[in-house]
Design a protein around this motif. Structure first.
Motif, PDB file in Angstrom:
ATOM      1  N   THR A   1      19.111 -20.655  33.633  1.00  0.00           N
ATOM      2  CA  THR A   1      18.863 -20.111  34.965  1.00  0.00           C
ATOM      3  C   THR A   1      19.980 -19.140  35.318  1.00  0.00           C
ATOM      4  O   THR A   1      21.149 -19.462  35.131  1.00  0.00           O
ATOM      5  CB  THR A   1      18.820 -21.250  36.010  1.00  0.00           C
ATOM      6  OG1 THR A   1      17.780 -22.154  35.628  1.00  0.00           O
ATOM      7  CG2 THR A   1      18.523 -20.728  37.403  1.00  0.00           C
ATOM      8  N   PHE A   2      19.596 -17.945  35.756  1.00  0.00           N
ATOM      9  CA  PHE A   2      20.579 -16.994  36.265  1.00  0.00           C
ATOM     10  C   PHE A   2      20.644 -17.130  37.772  1.00  0.00           C
ATOM     11  O   PHE A   2      19.599 -17.120  38.431  1.00  0.00           O
ATOM     12  CB  PHE A   2      20.183 -15.555  35.923  1.00  0.00           C
ATOM     13  CG  PHE A   2      20.271 -15.214  34.470  1.00  0.00           C
ATOM     14  CD1 PHE A   2      21.504 -14.970  33.876  1.00  0.00           C
ATOM     15  CD2 PHE A   2      19.124 -15.133  33.679  1.00  0.00           C
ATOM     16  CE1 PHE A   2      21.592 -14.641  32.526  1.00  0.00           C
ATOM     17  CE2 PHE A   2      19.200 -14.815  32.329  1.00  0.00           C
ATOM     18  CZ  PHE A   2      20.446 -14.565  31.745  1.00  0.00           C
ATOM     19  N   SER A   3      21.844 -17.250  38.290  1.00  0.00           N
ATOM     20  CA  SER A   3      21.985 -17.292  39.749  1.00  0.00           C
ATOM     21  C   SER A   3      22.271 -15.893  40.251  1.00  0.00           C
ATOM     22  O   SER A   3      23.143 -15.213  39.728  1.00  0.00           O
ATOM     23  CB  SER A   3      23.141 -18.215  40.136  1.00  0.00           C
ATOM     24  OG  SER A   3      22.880 -19.495  39.617  1.00  0.00           O
TER      25      SER A   3
ATOM     26  N   ASP B   1      17.720 -17.805  42.506  1.00  0.00           N
ATOM     27  CA  ASP B   1      17.864 -18.121  41.087  1.00  0.00           C
ATOM     28  C   ASP B   1      16.684 -17.591  40.282  1.00  0.00           C
ATOM     29  O   ASP B   1      15.562 -17.570  40.772  1.00  0.00           O
ATOM     30  CB  ASP B   1      17.951 -19.639  40.900  1.00  0.00           C
ATOM     31  CG  ASP B   1      19.290 -20.170  41.393  1.00  0.00           C
ATOM     32  OD1 ASP B   1      20.152 -19.342  41.756  1.00  0.00           O
ATOM     33  OD2 ASP B   1      19.457 -21.404  41.417  1.00  0.00           O
ATOM     34  N   VAL B   2      16.966 -17.155  39.044  1.00  0.00           N
ATOM     35  CA  VAL B   2      15.901 -16.739  38.132  1.00  0.00           C
ATOM     36  C   VAL B   2      15.901 -17.708  36.953  1.00  0.00           C
ATOM     37  O   VAL B   2      16.904 -17.843  36.252  1.00  0.00           O
ATOM     38  CB  VAL B   2      16.138 -15.307  37.590  1.00  0.00           C
ATOM     39  CG1 VAL B   2      15.061 -14.931  36.578  1.00  0.00           C
ATOM     40  CG2 VAL B   2      16.173 -14.306  38.730  1.00  0.00           C
ATOM     41  N   ILE B   3      14.763 -18.399  36.794  1.00  0.00           N
ATOM     42  CA  ILE B   3      14.653 -19.279  35.635  1.00  0.00           C
ATOM     43  C   ILE B   3      14.213 -18.402  34.461  1.00  0.00           C
ATOM     44  O   ILE B   3      13.063 -17.990  34.382  1.00  0.00           O
ATOM     45  CB  ILE B   3      13.638 -20.416  35.869  1.00  0.00           C
ATOM     46  CG1 ILE B   3      14.027 -21.204  37.122  1.00  0.00           C
ATOM     47  CG2 ILE B   3      13.582 -21.348  34.652  1.00  0.00           C
ATOM     48  CD1 ILE B   3      12.957 -22.168  37.579  1.00  0.00           C
ATOM     49  N   ALA B   4      15.156 -18.095  33.584  1.00  0.00           N
ATOM     50  CA  ALA B   4      14.853 -17.196  32.457  1.00  0.00           C
ATOM     51  C   ALA B   4      14.195 -17.964  31.317  1.00  0.00           C
ATOM     52  O   ALA B   4      13.329 -17.432  30.628  1.00  0.00           O
ATOM     53  CB  ALA B   4      16.123 -16.508  31.969  1.00  0.00           C
ATOM     54  N   LEU B   5      14.595 -19.212  31.123  1.00  0.00           N
ATOM     55  CA  LEU B   5      14.003 -20.023  30.045  1.00  0.00           C
ATOM     56  C   LEU B   5      13.750 -21.423  30.556  1.00  0.00           C
ATOM     57  O   LEU B   5      14.605 -22.017  31.223  1.00  0.00           O
ATOM     58  CB  LEU B   5      14.948 -20.100  28.839  1.00  0.00           C
ATOM     59  CG  LEU B   5      15.252 -18.797  28.091  1.00  0.00           C
ATOM     60  CD1 LEU B   5      16.316 -19.050  27.026  1.00  0.00           C
ATOM     61  CD2 LEU B   5      13.996 -18.212  27.456  1.00  0.00           C
TER      62      LEU B   5
ATOM     63  N   SER C   1       7.881  -7.979  28.642  1.00  0.00           N
ATOM     64  CA  SER C   1       9.217  -7.768  29.188  1.00  0.00           C
ATOM     65  C   SER C   1       9.524  -8.832  30.245  1.00  0.00           C
ATOM     66  O   SER C   1       8.672  -9.180  31.051  1.00  0.00           O
ATOM     67  CB  SER C   1       9.239  -6.370  29.801  1.00  0.00           C
ATOM     68  OG  SER C   1      10.520  -6.071  30.203  1.00  0.00           O
ATOM     69  N   GLY C   2      10.723  -9.376  30.184  1.00  0.00           N
ATOM     70  CA  GLY C   2      11.154 -10.333  31.203  1.00  0.00           C
ATOM     71  C   GLY C   2      10.811 -11.783  30.905  1.00  0.00           C
ATOM     72  O   GLY C   2      11.072 -12.659  31.730  1.00  0.00           O
ATOM     73  N   CYS C   3      10.257 -12.056  29.708  1.00  0.00           N
ATOM     74  CA  CYS C   3       9.867 -13.447  29.427  1.00  0.00           C
ATOM     75  C   CYS C   3      11.018 -14.246  28.799  1.00  0.00           C
ATOM     76  O   CYS C   3      10.831 -15.407  28.449  1.00  0.00           O
ATOM     77  CB  CYS C   3       8.611 -13.503  28.563  1.00  0.00           C
ATOM     78  SG  CYS C   3       8.881 -12.997  26.877  1.00  0.00           S
TER      79      CYS C   3
HETATM   80  N1  LIG Z   1      22.480 -11.227  33.427  1.00  0.00           N
HETATM   81  C1  LIG Z   1      21.399 -11.518  34.129  1.00  0.00           C
HETATM   82  N2  LIG Z   1      21.484 -11.813  35.451  1.00  0.00           N
HETATM   83  C2  LIG Z   1      20.395 -12.138  36.158  1.00  0.00           C
HETATM   84  N3  LIG Z   1      19.142 -12.196  35.647  1.00  0.00           N
HETATM   85  C3  LIG Z   1      18.994 -11.903  34.358  1.00  0.00           C
HETATM   86  C4  LIG Z   1      20.100 -11.554  33.509  1.00  0.00           C
HETATM   87  N4  LIG Z   1      19.649 -11.317  32.252  1.00  0.00           N
HETATM   88  C5  LIG Z   1      18.313 -11.519  32.298  1.00  0.00           C
HETATM   89  N5  LIG Z   1      17.921 -11.876  33.545  1.00  0.00           N
HETATM   90  C6  LIG Z   1      16.536 -12.193  33.960  1.00  0.00           C
HETATM   91  O1  LIG Z   1      16.023 -13.180  33.096  1.00  0.00           O
HETATM   92  C7  LIG Z   1      14.681 -12.918  32.755  1.00  0.00           C
HETATM   93  C8  LIG Z   1      14.553 -12.770  31.241  1.00  0.00           C
HETATM   94  O2  LIG Z   1      15.225 -11.597  30.810  1.00  0.00           O
HETATM   95  P1  LIG Z   1      15.293 -11.145  29.281  1.00  0.00           P
HETATM   96  O3  LIG Z   1      15.761 -12.293  28.467  1.00  0.00           O
HETATM   97  O4  LIG Z   1      16.104  -9.904  29.224  1.00  0.00           O
HETATM   98  O5  LIG Z   1      13.764 -10.840  28.958  1.00  0.00           O
HETATM   99  P2  LIG Z   1      13.108 -10.015  27.749  1.00  0.00           P
HETATM  100  O6  LIG Z   1      14.147  -9.777  26.723  1.00  0.00           O
HETATM  101  O7  LIG Z   1      11.965 -10.853  27.291  1.00  0.00           O
HETATM  102  O8  LIG Z   1      12.597  -8.733  28.373  1.00  0.00           O
HETATM  103  C9  LIG Z   1      14.288 -11.665  33.521  1.00  0.00           C
HETATM  104  O9  LIG Z   1      13.658 -12.068  34.713  1.00  0.00           O
HETATM  105  C10 LIG Z   1      15.604 -11.001  33.794  1.00  0.00           C
HETATM  106  O10 LIG Z   1      15.542 -10.228  34.977  1.00  0.00           O
END
Ligand SMILES: Nc1ncnc2c1ncn2[C@@H]1O[C@H](COP(=O)(O)OP(=O)(O)O)[C@@H](O)[C@H]1O
Ligand SMILES: [Mg+2]
Length: 258
Positions: A14-16, A21-25, A44-46
């Motif tokens: 999770t990115f804060s 927060d963004v749950i990235a994985l 993109s963004g997964c």
């Molecule tokens: N350093 C970061 N800070 C905040 N959010 C991030 C950061 N890196 C990636 N994210 C977010 O995490 C999610 C996944 O990003 P990413 O792994 O780059 O996806 P992909 O490579 O599949 O395009 C996206 O919503 C992105 O905006």
């Protein structure tokens, strides 16, 4: 069991951010055999890059388990080679010096290894060239050679051919398969190109966003060298595409409130 090079269980990231927060994985589970070629595909963004960076040891703030050779990943190490979309070469160094990185070519063992790698990535004759004199495909071959210098267990490739034209990309896919077959290095290859994923992978990992998770893992049971024009290839491609077109229930509501 010993044949599992990489074991990922319950991985979350999770990115804060100020906006929330963004749950990235979310709950990623994946095992990769030694010597296997695995491609990861998704929009993109997964979370593809986030996943690869965690395996590379470039991001150690995650939850869950990530083991390489049965050991938790705690940072970058010579077991892992990383290749970015752009080659990231030193413009002031020749091809051979870029490959040798911070090792001296005066050392006979380094010299021999660099020569082997130049042969492996088919750059003979360009040892003394500078990055500005290379095409995009050649520059990416230099970065592959550099990543292989210390003979890593796994190569992590993040859309490495994404910036190349279609012809060069096809050629580079063949170069990479040749390296894989001659070297036996495990490959974890991220792409958003369906053909590329099916052409290269022994298994294709399909990821979806919001939050980033693995939707399915499809084996590609086609012998190498593969033929894109063949019926079996087209059928496989259709199968992967189908996975994307199926409507998926959200794992849980991540907000929005509309
Ligand atoms: N350093 C970061 N800070 C905040 N959010 C991030 C950061 N890196 C990636 N994210 C977010 O995490 C999610 C996944 O990003 P990413 O792994 O780059 O996806 P992909 O490579 O599949 O395009 C996206 O919503 C992105 O905006
Ligand atoms: Mg990415």
């Amino acid at each position: 069991m010993a044949s599992e090079l990489l074991v990922i269980e319950g991985l979350g990231k999770t990115f804060s951010a100020p906006a929330g927060d963004v749950i990235a994985l979310n709950n990623i589970r994946l095992k990769v055999r030694k010597g296997e070629f695995v491609t990861i595909i998704g929009p993109s963004g997964c979370g593809k890059s986030t996943l690869l960076k965690i395996v590379a040891g470039l991001d150690t703030r995650y939850t869950g388990t990530v083991l390489l050779n049965d050991k938790p990943i705690e940072g970058p190490s010579i077991e892992k080679g990383f290749i970015f979309q752009e080659p990231r070469l030193f413009p002031w160094l020749t091809v051979e010096k870029n490959i040798a990185a911070n090792l001296s070519l005066k050392n006979p063992r380094v010299r021999q290894r660099v020569n082997e790698l130049i042969e492996l990535v088919r750059l003979q004759g360009f040892e003394k060239s500078y990055p500005r004199e290379l095409s995009g495909g050649m520059a990416q071959r230099v970065s592959i050679a550099r990543a292989l210098l210390r003979n890593p267990d796994v190569l992590l490739l993040d859309e490495p051919f994404g910036a190349l034209d279609a012809f060069t990309r096809t050629h580079m896919q063949e170069v990479l398969l040749d390296i894989w077959q001659r070297n036996g290095t495990t490959m974890l290859f991220v792409t958003h190109d369906l053909d590329e994923a099916v052409f290269l992978g022994e298994r294709v990992v399909i990821m979806n966003p919001r939050p980033g998770h693995i939707r399915s893992v499809l084996p590609v049971d086609l012998p190498f060298p593969r033929k894109r024009s063949g019926t079996a290839f087209q059928e496989m491609r259709r199968l992967v595409l189908n996975e994307f077109e199926k409507v998926e229930e959200p794992l849980y509501d991540v907000g929005g409130g509309i």
